[in-house]
Enzyme design. Structure first.
Site, short mmCIF file in Angstrom:
data_model
loop_
_atom_site.label_atom_id
_atom_site.label_comp_id
_atom_site.label_asym_id
_atom_site.label_seq_id
_atom_site.Cartn_x
_atom_site.Cartn_y
_atom_site.Cartn_z
N ASP A 25 64.66 63.87 39.44
CA ASP A 25 63.28 64.36 39.48
C ASP A 25 62.79 64.21 40.91
OD1 ASP A 25 60.51 64.71 39.34
OD2 ASP A 25 60.32 63.72 37.41
N CYS B 96 58.70 72.14 41.52
CA CYS B 96 59.56 71.33 40.65
C CYS B 96 60.59 72.17 39.90
CB CYS B 96 58.73 70.50 39.68
SG CYS B 96 57.65 71.46 38.60
N HIS C 277 55.63 69.65 34.57
CA HIS C 277 56.58 69.27 35.61
C HIS C 277 58.01 69.34 35.08
CE1 HIS C 277 57.81 67.15 39.28
NE2 HIS C 277 58.55 66.35 38.53
#
Length: 261
Positions: A196, A97, A168
């Site tokens: 995202d 991420c 994250h």
């Protein structure tokens, strides 16, 4: 075949700047720096010419539940149209991420990459590709994994033996209102977009309340730059939809700002 699992990246400007420089960002173009708080006074300390904002947050509990609910709602009801020039890709690599946040921030900004650099080649290969096809290219490009690993091991935090993490990264950028583009409106109509890789696509987070008007005049030539009022839009959303929903203190934000030529 075991799933690919990378070392988590630290939310640290030095780490992100090292990754970006190694991947091909021309150093004079932009740099990451910490956002020390979400109050207007602290946002005002951020350098001029913010191009993107990254957020590290605990993806668990209420936050995780509401993310899933929102994905389902968007799938069923849709959302405000997203500008088609926005680059987004799906995350399939565990703990990637941080690299996803970097790619989303850099590729959606007005920055220059060195010719034939990993980033320049990646962007070229991703043209006309779907979000899943783009991540397939990332999976098959070992160079990015090496860049990620090098950056991950250069931070202030010792790499943990257990690579499972609930933290994250997501990213916020500014984009033209897709409906304004369709009607040929260029002087107004800008949106905050959340990118995202763990979601199902880009997510519209509302209108930018101020189009780079600071002290009564435009401070920047590039309308994609985020002004302090626009940062306040991002800060307000983060407060209400992330920090408010968690008792954790594990939040960290950085801004990608214009470099010093």
């Amino acid at each position: 075949m075991s799933e690919s699992r990378w070392i988590p990246l630290e939310s640290n400007p030095d780490v992100f700047n090292s990754w970006a420089a190694t991947a091909g960002l021309v150093a004079s173009q932009a740099q990451f720096e910490d956002i020390y708080g979400l109050d207007p006074e602290l946002l005002g300390m951020v350098s001029e010419g913010v191009k993107a904002v990254t957020l590290l947050f605990p993806c668990s509990g209420t936050i995780a539940t509401k993310r899933k609910e929102e994905d389902e709602k968007i799938a069923a009801q849709g959302q405000h149209p997203i500008d088609p020039t926005i680059f987004w890709m799906k995350q399939t690599i565990v703990n990637a991420c941080g690299t996803m946040g970097l790619l989303h921030a850099l590729i959606n900004s007005d920055v220059t990459f060195a010719p034939e650099s990993p980033l320049a080649r990646f962007i070229e290969e991703c043209k006309d590709k779907t979000p899943l096809e783009r991540v397939k290219i990332l999976e098959e490009t070992s160079l990015f994994e090496r860049i990620h690993t090098s950056a991950a091991t250069s931070g202030q935090t010792t790499v943990p033996e257990d690579l499972d993490t609930y933290l994250h990264f997501t990213c916020f950028v500014k984009a033209p209102d897709a409906t304004a583009r369709e009607t040929g409106t260029h002087a107004r109509g800008w949106r905050v977009i959340e990118l995202d890789g763990g979601r199902n696509g880009p997510i519209d987070r509302g209108e930018c309340t101020n189009l780079l008007q600071v002290d009564g005049f435009d401070r920047f030539h590039d309308a994609r730059l985020i002004s302090v009022p626009d940062l306040q839009d991002v800060a307000k959303f983060v407060k209400e939809h992330y920090i408010k929903e968690s008792k954790s203190v594990n939040f960290s934000m950085m801004a990608l700002c214009s470099g010093q030529d």
